[in-house]
Design an enzyme around this catalytic site. Structure first.
Site, PDB file in Angstrom:
ATOM      1  N   SER A  84       0.846  -1.201   0.000  1.00 18.68           N
ATOM      2  CA  SER A  84       0.000   0.000   0.000  1.00 18.68           C
ATOM      3  C   SER A  84       0.884   1.255   0.000  1.00 18.68           C
ATOM      4  O   SER A  84       1.669   1.441  -0.923  1.00 18.68           O
ATOM      5  CB  SER A  84      -0.959  -0.052   1.192  1.00 18.68           C
ATOM      6  OG  SER A  84      -2.040   0.830   1.012  1.00 18.68           O
ATOM      7  N   HIS A 233      -7.221  -6.310   0.741  1.00 22.46           N
ATOM      8  CA  HIS A 233      -6.074  -5.411   0.674  1.00 22.46           C
ATOM      9  C   HIS A 233      -4.910  -5.892   1.537  1.00 22.46           C
ATOM     10  O   HIS A 233      -3.756  -5.632   1.223  1.00 22.46           O
ATOM     11  CB  HIS A 233      -6.518  -4.019   1.099  1.00 22.46           C
ATOM     12  CG  HIS A 233      -5.488  -2.951   0.921  1.00 22.46           C
ATOM     13  ND1 HIS A 233      -4.841  -2.735  -0.280  1.00 22.46           N
ATOM     14  CD2 HIS A 233      -4.987  -2.030   1.793  1.00 22.46           C
ATOM     15  CE1 HIS A 233      -3.992  -1.721  -0.141  1.00 22.46           C
ATOM     16  NE2 HIS A 233      -4.053  -1.296   1.105  1.00 22.46           N
TER      17      HIS A 233
END
Length: 253
Positions: A84, A233
């Site tokens: 990320s 994620h």
């Protein structure tokens, strides 16, 4: 900036860069597997964990922090992994300092600007900061008003620490909020990293799409993509054995 960091294992150096609101301990499942084969360097990025706070939160600045850490540890080059926000730091490092990067693993992020996310998280962070709760339970109740997902609340609460004035956030949440646009952006549009590269994507995540492929191929012409089935994620936390195997596979070619 001098980054707080942890080192585990011995062997070829692998630097793992955490995401927003995280720290160097976030990759525990993957680290426990890889530390038997590699020297893992796990930094807390600026404004996170035990590292210092600063209002400069651009990706070139944070990539330079990693370069300075490598210099401090006498690591000429390393295998770089980032998730990320950490993936954007890793990509910036590879594009601006390719000679320092032996291989690149980018986890569930693309080299692009994103729309504003995390409004609920910042609202919860502010609520707790304003209240100075006297217990973790009180802090979690405040967070629950803004963050309904238990896993996300648990992740955020790892940043809570006891102070003389109740519980407070270890992260510099206010600077992260004020400069969030810098984190959502990806300012590097030129250059290439031609070394071994892979993008690991969560099947249930919307962070990386087919529309990102041309940009990825232009900046990282050797990049391959892998989809981690059944994950969102935080795929490295959901399937650490698989992620560790793919990181090891890229390193060994």
């Amino acid at each position: 900036m001098k980054l707080h960091h942890r080192i585990q294992g011995d062997g070829a150096p692998v630097i793992i860069i955490h995401g927003l609101f995280g720290d160097g301990l976030n990759w525990g499942g993957v680290s426990r597997i890889l530390k038997d084969s590699y020297r893992l360097i796990l930094p807390d990025m600026r404004n996170h964990g035990r590292s210092a706070h600063d209002d400069d939160i651009t990706y070139p600045t944070m990539a330079q922090d990693v370069v300075e850490l490598m210099d401090e540890l006498d690591v000429p080059s390393a295998h770089i992994v980032g998730h990320s926000m950490g993936g954007k730091i890793a990509m910036t490092l590879a594009l601006q300092h390719p000679e320092r990067v032996q291989s690149l693993t980018v986890v569930d992020i693309a080299p692009k600007a994103y729309p504003v996310r995390h409004r609920d998280v910042f609202a919860g962070l502010k609520a707790v900061a304003d209240a100075h709760p006297e217990s973790r339970h009180d802090a979690e109740e405040l967070l629950t008003e803004h963050i309904q997902t238990t896993d996300v609340r648990t992740f955020i609460l790892k940043n809570l620490e006891r102070t003389d004035d109740g519980f407070a956030w270890r992260i510099n949440w206010h600077a992260l909020y004020e400069h969030y646009q810098d984190l959502a952006d990806f300012p590097i549009t030129e250059g290439q990293y031609t070394g071994p590269t892979q993008f690991l994507v969560g099947e249930l995540s919307d962070y990386v799409t087919k529309e990102d492929q041309p940009t990825i191929s232009r900046l990282f012409p050797q990049a391959t993509g892998r989809v981690v089935g059944g994950t969102g994620h935080w795929l490295h936390a959901e399937k650490p054995e698989l992620v560790a195997r793919w990181i090891d596979g890229l390193i060994h070619g």
